[in-house]
Every structure is written in structure tokens, then in C-alpha cells.
Design a protein around this motif. Structure first.
Motif, PDB file in Angstrom:
ATOM      1  N   ARG A 137      31.387  13.951-151.814  1.00 13.69           N
ATOM      2  CA  ARG A 137      31.126  15.390-152.012  1.00 13.69           C
ATOM      3  C   ARG A 137      29.696  15.721-151.608  1.00 13.69           C
ATOM      4  O   ARG A 137      29.430  16.720-150.929  1.00 13.69           O
ATOM      5  CB  ARG A 137      31.372  15.732-153.478  1.00 13.69           C
ATOM      6  N   GLU A 138      28.751  14.871-152.034  1.00 10.36           N
ATOM      7  CA  GLU A 138      27.346  15.092-151.671  1.00 10.36           C
ATOM      8  C   GLU A 138      27.184  15.096-150.152  1.00 10.36           C
ATOM      9  O   GLU A 138      26.512  15.953-149.572  1.00 10.36           O
ATOM     10  CB  GLU A 138      26.467  13.973-152.254  1.00 10.36           C
ATOM     11  N   TYR A 139      27.815  14.115-149.530  1.00  7.86           N
ATOM     12  CA  TYR A 139      27.721  13.987-148.075  1.00  7.86           C
ATOM     13  C   TYR A 139      28.269  15.245-147.403  1.00  7.86           C
ATOM     14  O   TYR A 139      27.626  15.827-146.516  1.00  7.86           O
ATOM     15  CB  TYR A 139      28.485  12.739-147.618  1.00  7.86           C
ATOM     16  N   VAL A 140      29.445  15.667-147.850  1.00  7.82           N
ATOM     17  CA  VAL A 140      30.112  16.837-147.248  1.00  7.82           C
ATOM     18  C   VAL A 140      29.257  18.094-147.448  1.00  7.82           C
ATOM     19  O   VAL A 140      29.074  18.896-146.533  1.00  7.82           O
ATOM     20  CB  VAL A 140      31.529  17.011-147.865  1.00  7.82           C
ATOM     21  N   ARG A 141      28.692  18.207-148.641  1.00  9.35           N
ATOM     22  CA  ARG A 141      27.842  19.367-148.930  1.00  9.35           C
ATOM     23  C   ARG A 141      26.659  19.435-147.967  1.00  9.35           C
ATOM     24  O   ARG A 141      26.341  20.483-147.422  1.00  9.35           O
ATOM     25  CB  ARG A 141      27.300  19.233-150.349  1.00  9.35           C
ATOM     26  N   HIS A 142      26.020  18.268-147.774  1.00  9.82           N
ATOM     27  CA  HIS A 142      24.868  18.240-146.869  1.00  9.82           C
ATOM     28  C   HIS A 142      25.267  18.562-145.440  1.00  9.82           C
ATOM     29  O   HIS A 142      24.592  19.325-144.760  1.00  9.82           O
ATOM     30  CB  HIS A 142      24.180  16.867-146.935  1.00  9.82           C
ATOM     31  N   ARG A 143      26.350  17.965-144.990  1.00  7.45           N
ATOM     32  CA  ARG A 143      26.766  18.175-143.605  1.00  7.45           C
ATOM     33  C   ARG A 143      27.113  19.650-143.366  1.00  7.45           C
ATOM     34  O   ARG A 143      26.773  20.210-142.324  1.00  7.45           O
ATOM     35  CB  ARG A 143      27.951  17.270-143.252  1.00  7.45           C
ATOM     36  N   ILE A 144      27.791  20.268-144.338  1.00  3.23           N
ATOM     37  CA  ILE A 144      28.160  21.684-144.165  1.00  3.23           C
ATOM     38  C   ILE A 144      26.889  22.536-144.110  1.00  3.23           C
ATOM     39  O   ILE A 144      26.754  23.432-143.275  1.00  3.23           O
ATOM     40  CB  ILE A 144      29.107  22.160-145.295  1.00  3.23           C
ATOM     41  N   LEU A 178      34.511  10.399-142.692  1.00  2.00           N
ATOM     42  CA  LEU A 178      33.898  11.724-142.857  1.00  2.00           C
ATOM     43  C   LEU A 178      32.791  11.930-141.817  1.00  2.00           C
ATOM     44  O   LEU A 178      32.692  13.005-141.219  1.00  2.00           O
ATOM     45  CB  LEU A 178      33.327  11.879-144.268  1.00  2.00           C
ATOM     46  N   ALA A 179      31.989  10.889-141.600  1.00  2.64           N
ATOM     47  CA  ALA A 179      30.884  11.007-140.636  1.00  2.64           C
ATOM     48  C   ALA A 179      31.436  11.296-139.235  1.00  2.64           C
ATOM     49  O   ALA A 179      30.949  12.186-138.537  1.00  2.64           O
ATOM     50  CB  ALA A 179      30.055   9.733-140.644  1.00  2.64           C
ATOM     51  N   LYS A 180      32.475  10.569-138.861  1.00  7.07           N
ATOM     52  CA  LYS A 180      33.087  10.783-137.538  1.00  7.07           C
ATOM     53  C   LYS A 180      33.675  12.193-137.461  1.00  7.07           C
ATOM     54  O   LYS A 180      33.567  12.885-136.446  1.00  7.07           O
ATOM     55  CB  LYS A 180      34.223   9.779-137.309  1.00  7.07           C
ATOM     56  N   GLY A 181      34.311  12.604-138.544  1.00  2.05           N
ATOM     57  CA  GLY A 181      34.932  13.924-138.583  1.00  2.05           C
ATOM     58  C   GLY A 181      33.893  15.025-138.409  1.00  2.05           C
ATOM     59  O   GLY A 181      34.090  15.976-137.643  1.00  2.05           O
ATOM     60  N   PHE A 182      32.748  14.877-139.099  1.00 10.30           N
ATOM     61  CA  PHE A 182      31.710  15.905-138.972  1.00 10.30           C
ATOM     62  C   PHE A 182      31.060  15.888-137.590  1.00 10.30           C
ATOM     63  O   PHE A 182      30.641  16.930-137.094  1.00 10.30           O
ATOM     64  CB  PHE A 182      30.686  15.797-140.108  1.00 10.30           C
TER      65      PHE A 182
END
Ligand code: PMP
Ligand code: GLU
Length: 397
Positions: free
Chosen positions: A302-309, A384-388
Motif C-alpha cells: 500500500r505504501e509503495y502504491v501510494r508513493h507511485r501514484i 507492482l514495480a513492473k506494473g507502475f
């Protein structure tokens, strides 16, 4: 001979989450690299001690029909867990175990709704609610909420949507698809309207165990005295214990409603899988460390996704208090071409993102909110990293 499909089923939309997952699987089978954030299910295997309980159940001959509403031990264990976690008093007879929480929802709507009744569903909503309501002949009444208020229904909006035909308010917290959560105070304010207007509440609490940081979860039935008499709580093992394929969910409800659901289920499906019920029993009664361990991983993602967004231009999402979804606002990225393809709405955007970058998400329109895309982060950080990376390249294209 042409066979006609019933009007009620013709009007049914197939599940968009499952449809996107199927599309992603198809592309994978055709050899394309796909990063799949479509379906909301934990990527972890079911914990070993739960699988072992299932093996033991088979060896012990628990392979026959059980009582249609579930084995007594499991109903008792669910009631005890609610007493321990929320102080709610239910008898085992008030617990009906079904073939996943989706089936529990279907049972609840079917025993409560007559044609013409209205069911208030705040949008964005999980894809199956409105369709399950329509199957009964009742009418889903969709009430829009604001991103600025983390997509929470307010008492004022609830009040404005109520008519003499309103019977049920559907609530889902933490929310699929937005991840946002009602505070106990928010729920209390809605409960005051519910009690004043004599509504029934179906409270979908399937993400109860997936709560981040300081967010406080309250089971709806606890926020005002007397609510237990008008609340049907939906829960199950799918999300907390990574048991989506076992198909075990349940309802806690006033006795007359539970009896009606039990009776419906006895004609509809009989009991849910006997072996799965023993596995669910082991999940509830066994060590709970596995839930915390999975939650740690979800919290990190969640933290990762939040930062990437936040890093990507003109994307935002509401505060994710629980569950494993980011509901991304893509409005600034609509109405233009991506590699020569015109993208006007969330369905175009998600389909082009999948076609061009192999990243599978679900269009907001399927959840009643145009201009958004839902990303399930129940996948590992590497994916997730690849997806972003794919999303970033797509936005720049
Ligand atoms: N409610 C919500 C909000 C969900 O996200 C899901 C997951 N599909 C369900 C119910 C149904 O869960 P189950 O897999 O147990 O049928
Ligand atoms: N709850 C999951 C989702 O929304 C599972 C898929 C479904 O049952 O619709 O993706």
C-alpha cells in the motif's frame, strides 16, 4: 429452435472484475507478459495449518452433506469470534455459512427484497451488489459520493435518497473498490438515520481484518444500541486467510432472517463444501499470526502504491484505510490519444493500458464511478514495480 433467456438474467451485467481477470489470463495464455492488478484476491497460498485441517477432515470422512447452513462447530466459532472481537451476542443459529460472501449477499437480498423495494447503494460500489439486487426484482438506488470525502456516504445524502419504498442500506467498509473506511463516528451518524427511517442495513465487512495504521474498524451493529436487530453482517475467510477458492462466507443476522436464509440455501445449494467448512473452522480457531503476516505485506505494498501514484503526473486516490485496492483518479488523462488510440473513458483507458503495456486494472465505470481505475495491490512488490513502469510509460505515450 431459439431459446429465450429470462428478462431478469438478460438484464444482468457479468462481473467486470472477473471479466478483466479472464482477459488478463487469455493474454497470458497467448504468451503476452501481463501484470495483473484486476481481481481482488490475496496472492498468498492458504496457510499450511488450514490446508492440513482440510486433509484431516477428508481422512476423518467429513465428505458428506452437512446441515445446510453449516456445521455447528463453525457456526459456534463464528459467533464466538464476534463476541470476542466486537462484543456482539449471536447464537450459532443466527450464523448461516454459505458458498463465499457473494452467496451470503445473494441470500440476504433474496430473503429481504420484494419486487419494487429499493436498496440504497453508495457509489463507487463493488460490482456485484446492484446485480444481486436486480435479480430479486428490487431496485438498486445508487447514491454518488465525493472523492474529497473519501467516497463516504453522508447522513444528508442518505436521507435525500430515502423514499417510502426504501428497505435496505448497503454499506461496505473498508471499501471495495476505494479502500476507504468509515470511522465509528461516521457509522454512528448514518445509524441515526437508519433507525429513524426504520431501514435494514447489510454491512459487508469482508475486509475487516485488513486495516492499516491507526484506522479504527467498527462493526456496524455495534455503533448504536439496538442496531443488531436490523443489521445483517457479511463476512468470510476469503480475504483475511487467503481462502478465495474455498468458497466460505457467512451472515450474522436476526434469527428470523437467518432461518429464512438457511431455508433458501437448503433448496438452492444445500451446504457449502464440507471440507472447506473444516478448513474455515481451523482458520478461525487456529493461530492468527498468518493474518498479521499477510497484513504486513499488504501494508508495505500500500505504501509503495501510494508513493507511485503520488509521483505520477495528475493521478490521485483516496486514503486507503483498509482492503487492498487503490481507486485511481485518471480524469486528467482522458480525452486524448495513446499511441494513436483515442481514449475517452475509464473502460477505454483500462483496455488500452492492458493492450499496450500488459497492465490489467478494472475500469471505474464498472463500480459506478467514471474517470477512475481500480488497481488491486494483492500482488508482490516486484510485479507492482513492473506494473507502475507500464502505467508510467502509458501516461507518457
Ligand atoms: N464483498 C466484497 C466487498 C468483496 O470484495 C468480495 C470479494 N469478491 C466479496 C464480497 C465476495 O467474497 P467471496 O469470495 O467470499 O465470495
Ligand atoms: N472481490 C474481488 C474483486 O472485486 C473478487 C472478484 C469478484 O468476486 O468480483 O475483484
Amino acid at each position: 429452435m431459439s431459446v429465450s433467456i429470462s428478462k431478469i438474467v438478460q438484464a444482468l451485467e457479468p462481473s467486470a472484475t472477473l471479466a478483466m481477470a479472464a482477459k488478463a489470463r487469455e493474454l497470458k495464455a497467448a504468451g503476452k507478459k501481463v501484470y495483473d492488478f484486476s481481481v481482488g484476491e490475496p496472492d498468498f497460498n492458504t496457510p499450511e495449518h488450514i490446508c492440513q485441517a482440510a486433509t484431516r477432515a477428508m481422512a476423518a470422512g467429513h465428505t458428506h452433506y452437512t446441515a445446510s447452513g453449516g456445521i455447528q462447530e463453525l457456526r459456534t466459532a463464528v459467533a464466538k469470534a464476534y463476541q470476542a472481537r466486537h462484543g456482539l451476542e449471536y447464537s450459532p443459529a443466527q450464523v448461516v455459512v454459505s458458498n463465499g460472501a457473494k452467496h451470503s449477499l445473494h441470500n440476504a437480498f433474496t430473503v429481504l427484497c420484494d419486487p419494487g423495494d429499493e436498496v440504497i447503494i453508495p457509489a463507487p460500489y463493488w460490482v456485484s451488489y446492484a446485480e444481486l439486487v436486480k435479480l430479486t426484482g428490487a431496485k438498486p438506488v445508487i447514491v454518488e459520493t465525493e472523492e474529497a470525502n473519501d467516497f463516504k456516504l453522508t447522513p444528508g445524502k442518505l436521507r435525500a435518497a430515502i423514499t417510502p419504498k426504501t428497505k435496505i442500506l448497503l454499506l461496505c467498509s473498508p471499501s471495495n473498490p476505494t479502500g476507504s473506511m468509515y470511522t465509528p463516528e461516521d457509522l454512528g451518524a448514518l445509524a441515526d438515520v437508519v433507525q429513524e427511517k426504520n431501514l435494514v442495513v447489510i454491512s459487508d465487512e469482508i475486509y475487516e481484518r485488513l486495516i492499516y495504521g491507526d484506522n479504527k474498524f467498527a462493526s456496524f451493529a455495534t455503533v448504536r444500541p439496538g442496531l443488531i436487530e436490523r443489521t445483517i453482517t457479511i463476512n468470510g475467510v476469503s480475504k483475511a486467510y487467503a481462502m478465495t477458492g474455498w468458497r466460505i462466507g457467512w451472515t450474522l443476522a436476526p434469527l428470523a432472517i437467518s432461518k429464512a436464509m438457511d431455508s433458501l440455501q437448503s433448496q438452492e445449494t444445500s451446504n457449502p463444501s464440507s471440507v472447506s467448512q473444516y478448513a474455515a473452522l481451523a482458520a478461525i480457531e487456529g493461530p492468527q499470526q498468518c493474518v498479521d503476516d499477510m497484513l504486513k505485506h499488504f501494508a508495505e505494498r500500500r505504501e509503495y502504491v501510494r508513493h507511485r501514484i503520488a509521483e505520477l503526473p495528475n493521478l490521485s486516490c483516496p486514503n486507503m484505510g483498509g482492503a487492498f485496492y487503490a481507486f485511481i483518479n485518471i480524469q486528467a488523462h482522458l480525452g486524448r490519444d495513446y499511441a494513436g488510440k483515442r481514449v475517452n473513458n475509464s473502460a477505454d483507458w483500462c483496455l488500452e493500458l492492458l493492450a499496450q503495456q500488459g497492465v490489467a486494472t478494472v475500469m471505474g465505470s464498472a463500480f459506478g464511478a467514471e474517470g477512475y481505475a481500480r488497481l488491486s495491490f494483492a500482488t508482490n512488490l516486484e510485479t507492482l514495480a513492473k506494473g507502475f513502469e507500464g502505467i508510467e510509460a502509458f501516461l507518457k505515450s
